[in-house]
Design an enzyme around this catalytic site. Structure first.
Site, PDB file in Angstrom:
ATOM      1  N   ASN A 270      62.026  25.395  40.484  1.00 56.38           N
ATOM      2  CA  ASN A 270      62.811  26.274  39.604  1.00 56.38           C
ATOM      3  C   ASN A 270      63.977  25.535  38.944  1.00 56.38           C
ATOM      4  O   ASN A 270      64.218  25.691  37.740  1.00 56.38           O
ATOM      5  CB  ASN A 270      63.344  27.472  40.397  1.00 56.38           C
ATOM      6  CG  ASN A 270      62.224  28.349  40.919  1.00 56.38           C
ATOM      7  OD1 ASN A 270      61.059  28.102  40.618  1.00 56.38           O
ATOM      8  ND2 ASN A 270      62.563  29.355  41.700  1.00 56.38           N
TER       9      ASN A 270
ATOM     10  N   HIS B 285      67.678  37.367  -9.419  1.00 56.13           N
ATOM     11  CA  HIS B 285      66.566  38.333  -9.525  1.00 56.13           C
ATOM     12  C   HIS B 285      65.341  37.701 -10.166  1.00 56.13           C
ATOM     13  O   HIS B 285      64.521  38.392 -10.769  1.00 56.13           O
ATOM     14  CB  HIS B 285      66.975  39.577 -10.330  1.00 56.13           C
ATOM     15  CG  HIS B 285      68.297  40.140  -9.933  1.00 56.13           C
ATOM     16  ND1 HIS B 285      68.438  41.113  -8.969  1.00 56.13           N
ATOM     17  CD2 HIS B 285      69.556  39.828 -10.339  1.00 56.13           C
ATOM     18  CE1 HIS B 285      69.726  41.388  -8.818  1.00 56.13           C
ATOM     19  NE2 HIS B 285      70.426  40.608  -9.630  1.00 56.13           N
TER      20      HIS B 285
ATOM     21  N   SER C 164      40.587  22.696  -5.428  1.00 56.23           N
ATOM     22  CA  SER C 164      39.810  23.896  -5.121  1.00 56.23           C
ATOM     23  C   SER C 164      38.336  23.529  -5.047  1.00 56.23           C
ATOM     24  O   SER C 164      37.857  22.682  -5.803  1.00 56.23           O
ATOM     25  CB  SER C 164      40.020  24.939  -6.214  1.00 56.23           C
ATOM     26  OG  SER C 164      38.951  25.858  -6.228  1.00 56.23           O
TER      27      SER C 164
ATOM     28  N   LYS D  30      41.877  22.862 -10.608  1.00 53.79           N
ATOM     29  CA  LYS D  30      43.046  23.180  -9.782  1.00 53.79           C
ATOM     30  C   LYS D  30      43.728  21.980  -9.148  1.00 53.79           C
ATOM     31  O   LYS D  30      43.109  21.011  -8.742  1.00 53.79           O
ATOM     32  CB  LYS D  30      42.631  24.133  -8.664  1.00 53.79           C
ATOM     33  CG  LYS D  30      42.189  25.479  -9.175  1.00 53.79           C
ATOM     34  CD  LYS D  30      43.361  26.357  -9.488  1.00 53.79           C
ATOM     35  CE  LYS D  30      43.603  27.242  -8.297  1.00 53.79           C
ATOM     36  NZ  LYS D  30      44.760  28.092  -8.522  1.00 53.79           N
TER      37      LYS D  30
ATOM     38  N   TYR E  59      64.536  33.603  39.083  1.00 51.96           N
ATOM     39  CA  TYR E  59      63.333  32.993  38.499  1.00 51.96           C
ATOM     40  C   TYR E  59      62.100  33.886  38.659  1.00 51.96           C
ATOM     41  O   TYR E  59      61.902  34.509  39.705  1.00 51.96           O
ATOM     42  CB  TYR E  59      63.040  31.618  39.140  1.00 51.96           C
ATOM     43  CG  TYR E  59      61.789  31.006  38.547  1.00 51.96           C
ATOM     44  CD1 TYR E  59      61.833  30.292  37.355  1.00 51.96           C
ATOM     45  CD2 TYR E  59      60.535  31.212  39.138  1.00 51.96           C
ATOM     46  CE1 TYR E  59      60.683  29.782  36.775  1.00 51.96           C
ATOM     47  CE2 TYR E  59      59.377  30.693  38.559  1.00 51.96           C
ATOM     48  CZ  TYR E  59      59.465  29.987  37.379  1.00 51.96           C
ATOM     49  OH  TYR E  59      58.322  29.490  36.807  1.00 51.96           O
TER      50      TYR E  59
HETATM   51  N1  ARG Z   1      55.573  25.986  35.640  1.00 50.52           N
HETATM   52  C1  ARG Z   1      56.768  26.633  36.078  1.00 50.52           C
HETATM   53  C2  ARG Z   1      57.648  27.033  34.859  1.00 50.52           C
HETATM   54  O1  ARG Z   1      57.365  26.586  33.808  1.00 50.52           O
HETATM   55  C3  ARG Z   1      57.551  25.713  36.923  1.00 50.52           C
HETATM   56  C4  ARG Z   1      58.327  26.380  37.990  1.00 50.52           C
HETATM   57  C5  ARG Z   1      57.423  26.984  38.973  1.00 50.52           C
HETATM   58  N2  ARG Z   1      58.172  27.592  40.033  1.00 50.52           N
HETATM   59  C6  ARG Z   1      57.604  28.414  40.909  1.00 50.52           C
HETATM   60  N3  ARG Z   1      58.362  28.855  41.832  1.00 50.52           N
HETATM   61  N4  ARG Z   1      56.354  28.756  40.831  1.00 50.52           N
HETATM   62  O2  ARG Z   1      58.562  27.778  34.935  1.00 50.52           O
END
Ligand code: ARG
Length: 458
Positions: free
Chosen positions: A111, A157, A278, A284, A318
């Site tokens: 993450n 315009h 074309s 064209k 996440y």
């Molecule tokens: N492929 C995931 C993304 O793009 C990466 C992180 C994945 N984390 C997880 N806990 N599955 O966010």
């Protein structure tokens, strides 16, 4: 097949369908270089902090450097069955250095790893895009300088309005592109914060040194909240917004050129090398490149919408949904670079049809405001002057007469203030020369602006 980073908790294998559905390797492999660079900094830190043995850290760094070379040279074979780039690199590292590889992921989660990878990727991409933007500005500036003696009818315009220098019109493009550039650089400032060390969402009990990793990777700061670090993608939305705005600019520039290249306008000629033909109409010569630039602008808005909508319902922190931020982001970045690249070349391949343009700026309606301002200078109110010129323009149009051919007596019929000297200003050069207000189309001012851009763009 690449080993799962979480396999042991599972009593059985995941379905092939699940593997395929959840895998991101086919697109996040684009992040491999950043993933490895981030891992090198992380491994060094783990060693220095004695979280893992120094010898292992050294071995990991050596292995990662070798992988980096493989990726950069295109030798690295991505495993399409891997779950993601992180698993793929870790497994490749294992193959290179053995069990020490499995110490790399200490005090880290995918993450915070992915949050780091995208930020590094974006820092790099923003530099590339701003450089390309400068390239496009230079190409436009060169075109402006080359045609500094050309006056075109300006439009509002899409109706004839007033004369302007072509260079002045082109400098308008450059101004907008400069704002696009500074918007991206603003976004850069905000995303230049290092998220690694946030772990899955709460930080870690291990004695990491985030400041060391920040320095190694050249970030300006470290993120201050581990939940925010793994949960938010506002920086992606910001870059996508900036690119969407830029795409609108590029689309409008393309649209101008498309119009100007029509038989009806015939102001410019785009070289054959940037046109297509074309299959049915042999005569064209189509401006497909410019039409595609205009078309891609729609896709860029779609990419922004896609991530905005993706994000709106995700609970903190996440969630796997976040994986889907990457395809629209990569598409937007790649498309932008491609558009800018071809636009730079195209601008070097446009010729002005000077004769046609010269014939169009003879239309006297282009000078109506000049006559109004002539009368204002002679003491008439704006309202009165507008009425006088309005009547004169109407009658001339009705009779097919030219203002410049009216006799002194005829002129005086509209207003006693209308002397024959008014005829002297009914031409394109006087018209542009008169526009001396700052930012106006007076040639001396435009040349000053060109000099200013020359310096600014280097
Ligand atoms: N492929 C995931 C993304 O793009 C990466 C992180 C994945 N984390 C997880 N806990 N599955 O966010």
């Amino acid at each position: 097949m690449t080993k799962k980073l979480w396999g042991s908790r599972f009593p059985k294998k995941t379905s092939i369908l699940t593997n395929k559905f959840t895998s991101s390797i086919n697109f996040d492999k684009q992040l491999a270089v950043y993933d490895i660079l981030g891992s090198i900094a992380h491994a060094k830190m783990l060693g220095i902090q004695k979280i893992i043995p120094r010898q292992d850290a050294k071995l990991i760094v050596k292995g990662l450097n070798a992988l980096l070379e493989d990726v950069k040279s295109g030798r690295f074979k991505f495993d399409s069955s891997a779950e993601d780039v992180h698993s793929n690199i870790q497994e490749a590292l294992f193959k290179k250095i053995g069990p020490a590889a499995y110490k790399l992921h200490t005090a880290r989660s995918r993450n915070d790893q992915i949050a780091l990878d995208i930020r590094m990727y974006l820092k790099d991409q923003i530099c590339q895009i701003t450089e390309l933007l400068t390239g496009l500005q230079k190409a436009i500036l060169k075109f402006a300088k080359k045609n500094i003696d050309v006056i075109i009818p300006g439009y509002t315009h899409l109706q004839l309005a007033q004369c302007v220098l072509l260079a002045h019109h082109l400098l308008a493009y450059i101004e907008g592109l400069q704002r696009d550039k500074t918007r991206l650089l603003d976004a850069y400032e905000r995303l230049d914060s290092m998220p690694l060390g946030s772990g899955a969402l709460s930080g870690t009990s291990l004695p990491i040194n985030r400041e060391f990793v920040r320095k190694e990777l050249g970030f300006k700061s470290i993120t201050a909240n581990s939940i925010d670090s793994v949960a938010d993608r506002d920086f992606i939305i910001e870059v996508l917004s900036d690119l969407a705005i830029m795409a609108v600019h590029l689309s409008r520039i393309a649209e101008d050129l498309i119009l100007w290249s029509t038989k009806e306008f015939n102001y410019i000629d785009i070289d054959f090398s940037f046109c297509t033909g074309s299959s049915i109409m042999p005569h064209k010569k189509n401006p497909d490149v410019l039409e595609l630039i205009r078309g891609y602008a729609g896709r860029m808005q779609g990419n922004l919408s896609s991530v905005l909508i993706l994000m709106k319902g995700i609970p903190f922190s996440y969630n796997r949904d976040l994986q889907l931020d990457k395809p629209p982001l990569f598409d937007a970045i790649d498309t932008t670079k491609e558009i800018l690249g071809i636009f730079i070349s195209l601008f070097g391949n446009i010729a002005i049809n000077k004769e046609t343009v010269a014939s169009r700026i003879k239309d006297e309606s282009l000078f109506s405001v000049d006559i109004v301002e002539y009368l204002i200078k002679k003491g008439l109110s704006y309202r009165k002057a507008h009425d006088v010129v309005g009547k004169m323009v109407k009658e001339c149009l009705d009779k097919g007469a030219a203002i410049s051919r009216l006799t002194d007596k005829e002129l005086k019929r509209y207003s006693p203030k209308l002397g024959s000297d008014v005829k002297k200003i009914i031409n394109a050069w006087d018209s542009v020369n008169l526009k001396k207000s700052y930012g106006g189309t007076n040639p001396k001012q435009v040349i000053l602006q060109i000099q200013r851009w020359n310096q600014r763009l280097g």
